[in-house]
Enzyme design. Structure first.
Site, PDB file in Angstrom:
ATOM      1  CG  ASP A 104     119.738  72.205  12.226  1.00 24.36           C
ATOM      2  OD1 ASP A 104     119.136  71.167  12.542  1.00 24.36           O
ATOM      3  OD2 ASP A 104     120.866  72.501  12.654  1.00 24.36           O
ATOM      4  CG  ASP A 118     118.365  69.301  16.440  1.00 27.53           C
ATOM      5  OD1 ASP A 118     118.962  68.207  16.419  1.00 27.53           O
ATOM      6  OD2 ASP A 118     118.642  70.247  15.672  1.00 27.53           O
TER       7      ASP A 118
END
Length: 136
Positions: A104, A118
């Site tokens: 991330d 995502d």
């Protein structure tokens, strides 16, 4: 399978692979050059055993694969949503297998971080929600 469905199916596969490749190229760049979070959890970094994620995502990918042909009969927006969710799921499973976590790199409101995969899942889910609400 009718020609337009056949063409739609292969276009969907092409877009899916393109999005997975884009996701993985971004992550290779990020891991080498930018600060990132190695997210071993789920949304908002909630922690669960790693094997749980791999099995869960593989089950989801198998289920989506089996449902793929049925989806080709659906409206175009549903097909797009399906491809986005599927591509995001595959991208995150690749991360878990390759890195042992999901990479991330985009902070979200100082609460959590997310990535391109995502975002694909979120947009796809948004399209599905929009279509569901539109039918009501």
């Amino acid at each position: 399978m009718q020609w337009h469905r056949f063409r739609s199916f292969f276009c969907g596969i092409g877009v899916l692979f393109f999005l997975v490749i884009v996701d993985q190229v971004i992550k290779v760049f990020v891991v080498g050059r930018v600060a990132y979070l190695c997210n071993r959890g789920v949304a908002f970094s909630v922690q669960l055993p790693q094997i749980f994620f791999i099995i869960l995502w593989l089950v989801i990918i198998v289920a989506l694969s089996m449902y793929w042909r049925t989806m080709m009969k659906a409206r175009f927006i549903i097909q797009i949503a399906f491809v986005l969710i599927f591509a995001g799921a595959i991208g995150n499973v690749i991360d878990r297998i390759r890195y042992g976590c999901v990479i991330d790199y985009m902070p979200f409101l100082n609460i959590s971080s997310f990535n391109f995969a995502d975002a694909l899942i979120t947009v796809g889910a948004g399209f599905l929600l929009w279509q569901t609400m539109r039918k009501s």
